[in-house]
Design a protein around this motif. Structure first.
Motif, PDB file in Angstrom:
ATOM      1  N   HIS A 139       0.830  -1.137   0.004  1.00  0.00           N
ATOM      2  CA  HIS A 139       0.203  -0.040   0.112  1.00  0.00           C
ATOM      3  C   HIS A 139       0.895   1.220  -0.218  1.00  0.00           C
ATOM      4  CE1 HIS A 139      -4.257  -1.534   0.414  1.00  0.00           C
ATOM      5  NE2 HIS A 139      -3.624  -2.376   0.716  1.00  0.00           N
ATOM      6  N   ALA A 140       2.054   1.303   0.730  1.00  0.00           N
ATOM      7  CA  ALA A 140       2.943   2.381   0.820  1.00  0.00           C
ATOM      8  C   ALA A 140       3.478   2.695  -0.382  1.00  0.00           C
ATOM      9  CB  ALA A 140       3.803   2.074   2.141  1.00  0.00           C
ATOM     10  N   PHE A 141       3.707   1.519  -1.062  1.00  0.00           N
ATOM     11  CA  PHE A 141       4.635   1.640  -2.360  1.00  0.00           C
ATOM     12  C   PHE A 141       3.467   2.291  -3.331  1.00  0.00           C
ATOM     13  CE2 PHE A 141       5.621  -0.591  -6.494  1.00  0.00           C
ATOM     14  CZ  PHE A 141       6.512   0.042  -6.779  1.00  0.00           C
ATOM     15  N   ALA A 142       2.357   1.706  -3.297  1.00  0.00           N
ATOM     16  CA  ALA A 142       1.522   2.348  -4.320  1.00  0.00           C
ATOM     17  C   ALA A 142       0.877   3.670  -4.085  1.00  0.00           C
ATOM     18  CB  ALA A 142       0.047   1.385  -4.437  1.00  0.00           C
ATOM     19  N   ALA A 143       1.214   4.144  -2.975  1.00  0.00           N
ATOM     20  CA  ALA A 143       0.831   5.664  -2.670  1.00  0.00           C
ATOM     21  C   ALA A 143       2.176   6.432  -2.959  1.00  0.00           C
ATOM     22  CB  ALA A 143       0.476   5.833  -1.008  1.00  0.00           C
ATOM     23  N   GLY A 155      10.624   1.796  -7.903  1.00  0.00           N
ATOM     24  CA  GLY A 155      10.234   0.363  -8.151  1.00  0.00           C
ATOM     25  C   GLY A 155      10.359  -0.556  -7.148  1.00  0.00           C
ATOM     26  N   ALA A 156       9.667  -1.548  -7.066  1.00  0.00           N
ATOM     27  CA  ALA A 156       9.901  -2.558  -6.432  1.00  0.00           C
ATOM     28  C   ALA A 156       9.878  -4.136  -7.035  1.00  0.00           C
ATOM     29  CB  ALA A 156       8.256  -2.759  -5.635  1.00  0.00           C
ATOM     30  N   PHE A 157      10.496  -5.089  -6.216  1.00  0.00           N
ATOM     31  CA  PHE A 157      10.621  -6.522  -6.646  1.00  0.00           C
ATOM     32  C   PHE A 157      10.645  -7.513  -5.533  1.00  0.00           C
ATOM     33  CE2 PHE A 157      14.697  -8.254  -5.424  1.00  0.00           C
ATOM     34  CZ  PHE A 157      15.298  -7.116  -4.709  1.00  0.00           C
ATOM     35  N   ARG A 158      10.067  -8.426  -5.822  1.00  0.00           N
ATOM     36  CA  ARG A 158      10.324  -9.835  -5.077  1.00  0.00           C
ATOM     37  C   ARG A 158      10.813 -11.022  -5.664  1.00  0.00           C
ATOM     38  NH1 ARG A 158       4.753 -13.114  -3.626  1.00  0.00           N
ATOM     39  NH2 ARG A 158       3.800 -12.804  -5.766  1.00  0.00           N
ATOM     40  N   THR A 159      11.331 -11.898  -4.951  1.00  0.00           N
ATOM     41  CA  THR A 159      11.962 -13.203  -5.701  1.00  0.00           C
ATOM     42  C   THR A 159      11.149 -14.267  -5.374  1.00  0.00           C
ATOM     43  OG1 THR A 159      14.178 -12.224  -5.484  1.00  0.00           O
ATOM     44  CG2 THR A 159      13.994 -14.661  -5.955  1.00  0.00           C
ATOM     45  N   PRO A 274       2.466  -9.581  -0.339  1.00  0.00           N
ATOM     46  CA  PRO A 274       3.846 -10.093  -0.390  1.00  0.00           C
ATOM     47  C   PRO A 274       4.918  -9.062   0.176  1.00  0.00           C
ATOM     48  CG  PRO A 274       3.053  -9.381  -2.473  1.00  0.00           C
ATOM     49  CD  PRO A 274       1.909  -9.223  -1.585  1.00  0.00           C
ATOM     50  N   ALA A 275       5.905  -9.768   0.875  1.00  0.00           N
ATOM     51  CA  ALA A 275       7.074  -8.794   1.129  1.00  0.00           C
ATOM     52  C   ALA A 275       7.868  -8.201  -0.185  1.00  0.00           C
ATOM     53  CB  ALA A 275       7.984  -9.728   1.891  1.00  0.00           C
ATOM     54  N   LEU A 276       7.944  -6.975  -0.270  1.00  0.00           N
ATOM     55  CA  LEU A 276       8.565  -6.257  -1.290  1.00  0.00           C
ATOM     56  C   LEU A 276       9.939  -5.435  -0.893  1.00  0.00           C
ATOM     57  CD1 LEU A 276       5.539  -4.473  -2.966  1.00  0.00           C
ATOM     58  CD2 LEU A 276       6.717  -6.681  -3.551  1.00  0.00           C
ATOM     59  N   ASP A 277      10.832  -5.402  -1.873  1.00  0.00           N
ATOM     60  CA  ASP A 277      12.085  -4.687  -1.782  1.00  0.00           C
ATOM     61  C   ASP A 277      11.922  -3.423  -2.686  1.00  0.00           C
ATOM     62  OD1 ASP A 277      14.132  -5.857  -0.080  1.00  0.00           O
ATOM     63  OD2 ASP A 277      13.682  -7.459  -1.323  1.00  0.00           O
TER      64      ASP A 277
END
Lengths: 869, 113
Positions: A139-143, A155-159, A274-277
């Motif tokens: 949510h924070a990332f989207a904001a 940006g963000a990623f997860r493996t 999900p956990a995001l970096d």
């Protein structure tokens, strides 16, 4: 430097031509005046004066004189190296080892601590972390994405792991980066073929696409450019390959497959998902602090909007590599910098040591130095000669050290396996420069310190050295150094011997025959929901095992919760009445295993019974290994029937039920642990199929597994369920080899250092003896003329040296005992080792003394008395 | 009577500057020119010319280039630089002052005291 050298050659040729022309023209003039040709040439030469003398003055006038003397000194230095071979070997090896260590540490720590990424603008790449450690920030990332101005390409990623089914290859679980398209813009590397991910790919209704990395494309698709546009099954979804990235593109960490990150915040509640970096790049002229400030205020807005999650988001902006290494905290960084410095300082210790040895040699050249001083050489000139001589040695050592370092770093790289793409060990120009600076400083210490001391003598006293009188004495500093050196050698030798012995033991013994016949595999269901479904896990596992049992050559298939030998540690407690050895340390490795596993691994039953199917329901029975009994229980306590339970964990969970030991097995499969530790206390509990996810399967063959065993395991998995992942399918022996190669490398490094210290000690003893003889040649001659026994002579001469040696050995042994006690090994078990080491050291010293001793016995009376002069 | 004179220390540089100020010269030419303009009275140690030439060149007072001599030999020619010309002027003035002073001193008689 090379330019200067080249220019000096050119100038030399010009000077020669110019002077030759002068003499020719003068000769012609004299001939024209009526002289015969020979007389004219002779007179022209006489009028010109000494050609060499004027050339020398010419060089000085042009500023090349220093080069001349340096090249002369370098040649002299090389000649000295050839003449004093033992010093060259000792000095060269010691310098090489010291510089290899220094350069490797510089390189490795430098790479680990780097804060930039290797692409344009990589020094501004950042990652965002959270003080709370909660990475579920969808949510924070989207904001933030549309709002933050100080960070570009946020940006963000997860493996995630997905099964990839490439043509003509068994399905294989691969690590895929689910990543926002902004990553590709951030790095700025154009694709090799096709295109990279675009923001439109992130739409939920967009067709599934995948971008391949260069190596993956070569390895799995034969490097076929026509692959772009085709589809490939990935984790149960058919994805279109839209592009191939060029070699070396591995962003964000070490990824070779990229699919779009499609996450709809509406599907998740705040602080879930999900956990995001998160990553991005600082906007132009924006500092980390400014970005930090903007994110913090954005974080507060979100916290206000979601009071239940307040305080959770405290974003921290970090350089990208720093966020992705396990080296957080300024203290760790400081410690690593300190280590870098200290290891570098090691070469100075070696240099000081060599300076002491060189001093002994310089003393023998006092006469020569005095003659040169008398002939007008300045002190600076003599010091520079000694410096250049030492520089020749240290530079050779540095070159050898860099070669060793390069080989060692390759080894480290090979052992480290997959590392982030910015971790690249090689010898960077800065490392080579560092090694060269070490060499120069070492040469200053080695050449100039003894030189200052030697040239500090009165001239007349030095001239006397020409007559063989060596009145100079070795200082107490030197003696102390030799004692310290012997002590250090004795102190580190036991560790080296112990490690070597451990490696040898691993090499020749300790692994049962069954290990070579086992292949292990981790069975993982692709998504979290299926993994929680015990029934589904059991169904898949049973199907897989029954298919595997039908394979040719397979004699048994069994399973466990963790790979035998590598279980998670848990704290246990016994019933208060149980007699235990030490209540402090009750950590044991725990495993849940198939009731047949002990039989398949051929674990030897020492007491009680193995598991039976009836144990599954009750689940109170436990089997322990021999180390458990030996290390934890008093010998008088019978293991069978003893009860224990798992202690309450630190998060406040309740203790487990009580378990009862029904059997004791020998340690198996004897996987190597750290040197100094024996086996690990282990507990086994019975487990039915499907009870653990991921499940570790062990497949046993009648003989060594066939070459296609790994491929077959993967194929069977895919036939049962294309999304079923078979991770880390390897022969069990691979685990041994990995652990062993690490210890081997460690043993080799310790061996190098020990060898260098031993060599330096031997050289120190040798120099001390030689010096003693040089000092007392006359006395030895007279005593031998008076009929003294050679044995008495030797004893008399070496008594002092032997006393120092004994002192060093004693001090080193004490240090070593301290070290053994500190690591928890009793001094009693180390006793034998210490005696061995002391004897070894004494032998090294004796070997070093043989040369000087033979010299004593060869001293002729007449020769000795000649020095009376 | 011997008409040649030994050079005073430090005067070789001045003479070389003067010689090359009259035209481009190679090393041997500098020697001949000095002899010529001093009427054969000054004896220069021939080899000593070269360290002096290199020193002046390094100081930027003269510059050199390779060329062909009058009898077709490859030779290095020296020429005065602007800096050299200025220095020559200063040194000449200074020398003249010194020479006048010494001449004056040496011509003094008892009556003038």
């Amino acid at each position: 430097m090379w330019r200067t050298l080249w220019r000096s050659k050119q100038v030399e040729a010009e000077m020669r031509d110019e002077m030759r022309l002068h003499i020719e023209l003068e000769t012609e003039r004299l001939r024209a005046n009526g002289l015969d040709p020979d007389e004219a040439r002779r007179q022209a030469h006489v009028r010109f004066g000494g050609v060499e003398k004027f050339k020398e003055e010419g060089r000085e006038a042009r500023g090349f004189a220093w080069l001349d003397s340096v090249s002369l000194d370098a040649r002299l230095g090389l000649r000295m190296l050839a003449k004093h071979q033992w010093l060259t070997v000792v000095g060269g090896v010691a310098m090489a080892v010291a510089i290899a260590l220094g350069a490797s540490a510089f390189e490795v720590i430098g790479v680990l601590l780097r804060d930039d990424l290797p692409f344009p603008g990589g020094d501004r790449a950042i990652a965002i972390r959270y003080v709370s450690g909660n990475a579920r920030v969808l949510h924070a990332f989207a904001a933030w994405r549309g709002q933050v101005r100080t960070i570009e390409h946020l940006g963000a990623f997860r493996t995630v792991q997905h099964n990839l089914i490439a043509p003509n290859a068994p399905p294989e679980p691969i690590a895929v980066a689910e990543i926002t398209a902004s990553a590709f813009v951030l790095v700025g590397t154009p694709p090799l073929h096709g295109r990279y991910l675009l923001p439109s790919d992130e739409q939920e209704q967009a067709a599934p696409v995948i971008v391949l990395g260069y190596d993956a494309w070569r390895r799995r698709f034969g490097g076929d450019p026509g692959i772009v546009g085709r589809t490939v099954p990935l984790g149960g979804v058919t994805s279109t390959i839209v592009g191939i990235m060029p070699e070396g593109f591995l962003f964000p960490i070490s990824h070779e497959f990229w699919i779009p990150l499609r996450l709809n915040p509406l599907k998740w509640r705040p602080w879930e998902g999900p956990a995001l970096d998160l990553f991005g790049r600082l906007a132009p002229d924006v500092t980390v602090e400014q970005a930090q400030g903007e994110l913090a205020s954005a974080g507060r807005q979100i916290a206000d909007a979601h009071p239940d999650g307040a305080g959770r988001v405290q974003p921290v902006v970090l350089p990208f590599p720093r966020a992705h290494r396990d080296l957080e905290g300024p203290l760790i960084v400081f410690l690593m910098r300190a280590a870098q410095f200290l290891i570098g300082a090691l070469s100075f210790l070696v240099a000081i040591n060599l300076a002491v040895l060189l001093y002994a040699r310089t003393i023998t050249r006092l006469g020569e130095i005095a003659v040169r001083t008398a002939l007008g050489a300045s002190r600076g000139r003599i010091l520079s000669q000694l410096f250049v001589e030492a520089l020749v040695l240290t530079t050779l050592g540095a070159a050898a050290g860099l070669v060793i370092s390069r080989i060692a770093l390759r080894q480290v790289e090979a052992m480290a396996g997959v590392v982030p793409f910015w971790v690249q060990y090689g010898l960077k120009p800065s490392t080579v420069l560092y090694a060269f600076v070490l060499a120069v400083v070492a040469a200053l210490i080695m050449g100039v310190l003894p030189g200052l001391k030697a040239t500090g003598h009165r001239l007349s006293a030095n001239l006397q050295e020409l007559h063989g009188r060596t009145g100079t004495r070795l200082g107490s500093v030197w003696s102390t150094l030799i004692v310290a050196q012997v002590a250090v050698a004795v102190a580190i030798l036991p560790a080296a011997v112990f490690l070597t012995w451990y490696v040898l033991r691993m090499e020749f013994a300790g692994r049962s025959a069954s290990v070579d016949r086992l292949v292990v595999a981790n069975m993982v269901l692709s998504d979290e929901a299926s993994a929680r479904d015990t029934g589904l896990v059991r169904q898949r596992q049973d199907a897989l095992m029954s298919r595997l049992r039908g394979e040719p050559g397979v004699t048994a298939v069994t399973f466990s919760s963790a790979l035998p030998g590598l279980g998670p540690d848990r704290r246990i407690e016994f019933q208060p009445s149980t007699k235990i050895r030490d209540a402090g340390d009750l950590e044991v490795a725990t495993f849940r295993i198939d009731v047949d596993l002990l039989g398949v691994y051929e674990a030897r039953l020492l007491a009680g019974r193995g598991f039976e199917p009836r144990d599954l329901g009750a689940a109170r029975a436990a089997i322990v290994n021999r180390t458990f009994v030996d290390d934890l229980l008093e010998p008088s306590t019978g293991a069978l029937g003893t009860q224990f339970r798992y202690a309450a964990d630190r998060d406040g969970g309740a203790p487990s039920d009580w378990y009862e030991i029904v059997g004791v097995v020998d340690d198996f499969p004897a996987l190597p642990r750290a040197p100094g530790a024996g086996g690990e206390p282990s507990v086994y509990h019975p487990m039915g199929s499907g009870a653990a996810h991921p499940a570790v399967l062990s497949i046993k063959f009648g003989t060594t597994p066939p070459a296609n065993a790994i491929q077959r395991v993967r194929e069977i998995g895919a036939e049962i369920d294309p999304s079923l992942q078979m991770r880390r399918v390897v022969p069990l022996s691979v685990f041994y080899d990995e652990a062993r190669s690490a210890f081997q490398a460690m043993a080799l490094a310790v061996g190098f250092v020990t060898g260098a210290v031993l060599l330096l000690s031997a050289a120190g003893v040798h120099a001390m003896m030689s010096f003693t003889i040089a000092q007392r040649t006359r006395e030895i001659g007279i005593r031998s003329a008076l009929g003294a026994q050679p044995r008495h002579l030797l004893l008399g001469i070496f008594k002092g040296a032997m006393r120092q040696l004994a002192l060093g050995i004693a001090a080193g042994s004490l240090l070593s005992v301290g070290a053994f006690v500190a690591v928890g090994t009793g001094a009693s078990s180390a006793g034998g080792l210490l005696v061995t080491v002391a004897v070894l050291m004494a032998m090294v010293a004796l070997l070093a003394a043989i040369g000087p001793a033979r010299r004593i016995l060869r001293i002729q009376t007449v020769e000795a008395l000649r020095t009376v002069g | 009577m011997d008409t040649s004179a030994d050079l005073l220390p430090g005067t070789l540089d001045l003479l070389i500057l003067k010689a090359v100020s009259l035209g481009r010269l190679h090393g041997y030419g500098v020697l001949l020119r000095i002899q010529q303009i001093s009427g054969g009275a000054l004896e220069v140690q021939q080899g000593a010319l070269y360290p002096a030439l290199y020193r002046l060149e390094r100081q930027g007072l003269i510059e050199s280039e390779w060329g062909t001599s009058e009898n077709n030999r490859r030779a290095k020619f020296y020429r005065l630089t602007a800096g050299g010309r200025a220095r020559l002027g200063e040194e000449t003035a200074s020398w003249n002052r010194l020479a006048d002073a010494i001449a004056l001193a040496l011509s003094a008689t008892r009556r003038e005291i």
